[in-house]
Design a protein around this motif. Structure first.
Motif, short mmCIF file in Angstrom:
data_model
loop_
_atom_site.label_atom_id
_atom_site.label_comp_id
_atom_site.label_asym_id
_atom_site.label_seq_id
_atom_site.Cartn_x
_atom_site.Cartn_y
_atom_site.Cartn_z
N ILE A 167 0.85 -1.23 -0.10
CA ILE A 167 -0.03 0.08 -0.06
C ILE A 167 0.85 1.08 -0.06
O ILE A 167 0.77 2.21 -0.63
CB ILE A 167 -0.89 0.01 1.03
N ALA A 168 1.88 1.22 0.86
CA ALA A 168 3.06 2.51 0.88
C ALA A 168 3.52 2.61 -0.40
O ALA A 168 3.75 3.78 -0.82
CB ALA A 168 3.70 2.21 1.93
N GLU A 169 3.82 1.49 -1.17
CA GLU A 169 4.60 1.59 -2.57
C GLU A 169 3.57 2.19 -3.33
O GLU A 169 3.83 2.88 -4.27
CB GLU A 169 5.02 0.35 -2.98
N GLU A 170 2.42 1.90 -3.34
CA GLU A 170 1.16 1.99 -4.40
C GLU A 170 0.92 3.95 -4.03
O GLU A 170 0.79 4.53 -5.10
CB GLU A 170 0.11 1.42 -3.95
N ILE A 171 1.05 4.44 -2.84
CA ILE A 171 0.74 5.50 -2.73
C ILE A 171 1.97 6.40 -3.39
O ILE A 171 1.79 7.43 -3.69
CB ILE A 171 0.70 6.03 -1.20
N THR A 172 3.16 6.13 -2.95
CA THR A 172 4.22 6.78 -3.36
C THR A 172 4.49 6.76 -4.71
O THR A 172 5.12 7.82 -5.32
CB THR A 172 5.56 6.23 -2.45
N THR A 173 4.20 5.98 -5.50
CA THR A 173 4.52 5.82 -7.02
C THR A 173 3.40 6.34 -7.66
O THR A 173 3.53 6.27 -9.08
CB THR A 173 5.00 4.49 -7.18
N SER A 174 2.30 6.35 -7.20
CA SER A 174 1.07 6.73 -8.09
C SER A 174 1.23 8.06 -8.57
O SER A 174 0.81 8.41 -9.80
CB SER A 174 -0.25 6.84 -7.11
N LYS A 175 1.50 9.23 -7.70
CA LYS A 175 1.74 10.40 -8.35
C LYS A 175 2.81 11.24 -7.50
O LYS A 175 3.07 10.70 -6.28
CB LYS A 175 0.37 11.40 -8.00
N GLU A 176 3.36 12.04 -8.02
CA GLU A 176 4.32 12.87 -7.38
C GLU A 176 3.68 14.06 -6.32
O GLU A 176 2.52 14.62 -6.71
CB GLU A 176 5.38 13.64 -8.41
N TYR A 177 4.09 14.24 -5.12
CA TYR A 177 3.85 15.33 -4.31
C TYR A 177 4.76 15.78 -3.22
O TYR A 177 5.96 15.21 -3.45
CB TYR A 177 2.69 14.40 -3.33
N ASP A 178 4.54 16.79 -2.58
CA ASP A 178 5.24 17.31 -1.84
C ASP A 178 5.00 16.86 -0.32
O ASP A 178 5.94 16.74 0.46
CB ASP A 178 5.53 18.95 -1.86
N LYS A 179 3.54 17.07 0.01
CA LYS A 179 3.24 16.72 1.42
C LYS A 179 2.12 15.75 1.12
O LYS A 179 1.27 15.87 0.32
CB LYS A 179 2.69 18.06 2.02
N GLY A 180 2.13 14.79 2.08
CA GLY A 180 1.03 13.91 2.34
C GLY A 180 0.23 13.78 3.71
O GLY A 180 1.04 14.14 4.81
N TYR A 181 -0.99 13.52 3.60
CA TYR A 181 -1.78 13.40 4.91
C TYR A 181 -2.58 12.26 4.84
O TYR A 181 -3.27 11.77 4.17
CB TYR A 181 -2.65 14.87 4.76
N ILE A 182 -2.61 11.56 6.06
CA ILE A 182 -3.15 10.15 6.14
C ILE A 182 -4.31 10.56 7.39
O ILE A 182 -3.94 11.02 8.49
CB ILE A 182 -2.16 9.09 6.64
N ILE A 183 -5.42 10.21 6.79
CA ILE A 183 -6.64 10.54 8.02
C ILE A 183 -7.09 9.16 8.34
O ILE A 183 -7.51 8.19 7.46
CB ILE A 183 -7.51 11.26 7.28
N TYR A 184 -7.27 9.06 9.47
CA TYR A 184 -7.61 7.59 10.25
C TYR A 184 -8.15 7.51 11.43
O TYR A 184 -8.27 8.59 12.11
CB TYR A 184 -6.40 6.60 10.27
N ASN A 185 -8.79 6.42 11.78
CA ASN A 185 -9.39 6.58 13.14
C ASN A 185 -8.30 5.60 14.01
O ASN A 185 -8.25 4.51 13.79
CB ASN A 185 -10.89 5.93 13.01
N HIS A 186 -8.15 6.44 15.09
CA HIS A 186 -7.20 5.65 16.01
C HIS A 186 -7.83 4.88 16.94
O HIS A 186 -8.82 5.59 17.77
CB HIS A 186 -6.27 6.83 16.80
N PHE A 187 -7.50 3.66 17.28
CA PHE A 187 -8.67 2.82 17.86
C PHE A 187 -8.20 2.97 19.57
O PHE A 187 -7.30 3.08 20.13
CB PHE A 187 -8.21 1.12 17.72
N ARG A 188 -9.45 3.23 19.96
CA ARG A 188 -9.58 3.35 21.53
C ARG A 188 -9.91 2.29 22.45
O ARG A 188 -9.52 1.45 23.01
CB ARG A 188 -10.05 4.68 22.23
#
Length: 234
Positions: A167-188
């Motif tokens: 998944i990480a490789e898919e994200i980094t190689t799909s498009k060029e970018y300068d900043k990335g933001y991962i939005i997720y739910n942190h389990f409590r």
């Protein structure tokens, strides 16, 4: 005449009796309904037990992986920050993490809402790579033009290092970018979570940071090369 009147009254009483009993269930029907309800209760209880076992397994694996992720965060937080660049000069990639299916609308809605808020706060070029089919459903109507990739069916099996790496490789190689933001739910807990947004840099920015960081610490070349991918995976 008297006999005819008695027969008429008897007939009317019979019809009234049939009408009053037409909407009432028989004893046999009640027994079948009770058996059906008990059967549904047994099936529901079994499903709850299976779901509880799956949740426990995922929770155990998640807790075992968190110390490694915390160590990576501690390492990357010691790296120097790059010089600030004008907001208009940056290309941002937003990565909302949602589910593929299931009755968890509140969980997915929280991620979609956070992604929309972040999109309004950022300027410059923006794009989205969505994890999970539910995220695409919630964001396609309003942010369809920003979506460049949707990755689904990632929850069929327990999460592994190989899956996270892909998944990480898919994200980094799909498009060029300068900043990335991962939005997720942190389990409590099973009924509590926090919707968070973690920022990550591009591979080129990470290399520049490592060039400064390695002046103080010494690392193997292979570790430096894969640090960005490993950090994104966690």
């Amino acid at each position: 005449l008297h006999i005819n009147l008695m027969l008429a009254r008897s007939s009317m009483a019979t019809v009234a009796s049939l009408r009053s009993g037409r909407g009432m269930a028989t004893v046999k029907q009640l027994r079948l309904r009770v058996a059906s309800v008990k059967s549904i209760q047994r099936i529901t209880k079994t499903m709850q037990m299976v779901a509880g076992a799956k949740l426990k397994g995922f929770q155990t694996r998640m807790m075992q992986a968190r110390p490694l992720g915390d160590a990576m965060d501690k390492l990357t937080n010691q790296m120097p920050t790059e010089d600030e660049v004008g907001p208009g000069d940056l290309t941002h990639i937003i990565v909302p993490i949602s589910s593929d299916r299931g009755l968890c609308g509140g969980v997915n809605n929280a991620v979609a809402k956070a992604a929309k808020v972040l999109d309004n706060d950022l300027s410059g070029d923006k794009m989205m790579t969505i994890l999970g089919a539910k995220g695409e459903t919630l964001l396609k109507r309003t942010h369809g033009k920003m979506i460049n990739r949707v990755i689904t069916e990632i929850y069929r099996n327990p999460t592994t290092f190989a899956l996270a790496s892909g998944i990480a490789e898919e994200i980094t190689t799909s498009k060029e970018y300068d900043k990335g933001y991962i939005i997720y739910n942190h389990f409590r807990s099973a009924i509590r979570y926090d919707t968070l947004c973690d920022q990550f840099d591009s591979a080129d920015a990470m290399v520049d940071k490592m060039a400064v960081f390695t002046e103080k610490y010494e690392f193997d070349d292979e570790f430096t090369e894969h640090l960005h991918m490993t950090h994104l995976m966690h």
